[in-house]
Design an enzyme around this catalytic site. Sequence first.
Site, PDB file in Angstrom:
ATOM      1  N   ILE A 132      50.695  37.425  37.112  1.00 35.94           N
ATOM      2  CA  ILE A 132      52.046  36.865  37.160  1.00 35.94           C
ATOM      3  C   ILE A 132      52.965  37.961  37.689  1.00 35.94           C
ATOM      4  O   ILE A 132      52.861  39.117  37.297  1.00 35.94           O
ATOM      5  CB  ILE A 132      52.501  36.395  35.763  1.00 35.94           C
ATOM      6  CG1 ILE A 132      51.623  35.228  35.294  1.00 35.94           C
ATOM      7  CG2 ILE A 132      53.977  36.006  35.771  1.00 35.94           C
ATOM      8  CD1 ILE A 132      51.871  34.809  33.867  1.00 35.94           C
ATOM      9  N   THR A 185      52.127  42.124  40.637  1.00 40.28           N
ATOM     10  CA  THR A 185      51.806  41.348  39.441  1.00 40.28           C
ATOM     11  C   THR A 185      51.383  42.215  38.256  1.00 40.28           C
ATOM     12  O   THR A 185      51.063  43.386  38.405  1.00 40.28           O
ATOM     13  CB  THR A 185      50.662  40.351  39.732  1.00 40.28           C
ATOM     14  OG1 THR A 185      49.463  41.064  40.026  1.00 40.28           O
ATOM     15  CG2 THR A 185      51.012  39.432  40.893  1.00 40.28           C
ATOM     16  N   ASP A 186      51.361  41.577  37.091  1.00 39.15           N
ATOM     17  CA  ASP A 186      50.842  42.224  35.889  1.00 39.15           C
ATOM     18  C   ASP A 186      49.361  41.878  35.743  1.00 39.15           C
ATOM     19  O   ASP A 186      48.771  41.268  36.644  1.00 39.15           O
ATOM     20  CB  ASP A 186      51.655  41.819  34.651  1.00 39.15           C
ATOM     21  CG  ASP A 186      51.624  40.320  34.376  1.00 39.15           C
ATOM     22  OD1 ASP A 186      50.740  39.608  34.908  1.00 39.15           O
ATOM     23  OD2 ASP A 186      52.475  39.847  33.609  1.00 39.15           O
ATOM     24  N   ALA A 187      48.768  42.229  34.631  1.00 41.59           N
ATOM     25  CA  ALA A 187      47.331  42.003  34.426  1.00 41.59           C
ATOM     26  C   ALA A 187      46.958  40.519  34.448  1.00 41.59           C
ATOM     27  O   ALA A 187      45.815  40.175  34.729  1.00 41.59           O
ATOM     28  CB  ALA A 187      46.897  42.630  33.100  1.00 41.59           C
TER      29      ALA A 187
END
Length: 148
Positions: free
Chosen positions: A31, A26-28
């Site tokens: 997501i 995931t990203d920050a």
Amino acid sequence: MASLPPSGAIDGGIHRLAQRVYFEDTDAATIMYHAKYLHFLERGRTEFLRVAGIDHGAAVKAGEGAYAVTEMQIKWLRPARLDDVLVIETRLLSVRAAACRIEQRITRAAEPLLEATLTAAFLDPAGRPRRQPPAWMARFHELLAQEP
């Protein structure tokens, strides 16, 4: 849906593999990062071959050849998020002497998140197209005949 074995299962010509989204995917904002979907699709194709009885790894080690994606069309429909359990669906659309056309979907609780269509060419160690092994072709035709 019932629990799937670690390598997934083929039913009606469709292979299904369950995978969880981990923090590393995931990203920050938690997501799933868009490029990670390609990793999940690769896992789906690899396990599809394994469950179908095709030892792709042995063919690579023996110098017989390997599959390489030569074309892919992807449509992202909805985002996956941290801890989601996704199902990667893989099915053959068609088989030619040196390539397969494959359709893949990623779902969460039966909700479509991604749709992809691709061509995987069988290449010799020098990177040139090579005929797929006859036993593999026979198995692929069996799977194509199982389509719903």
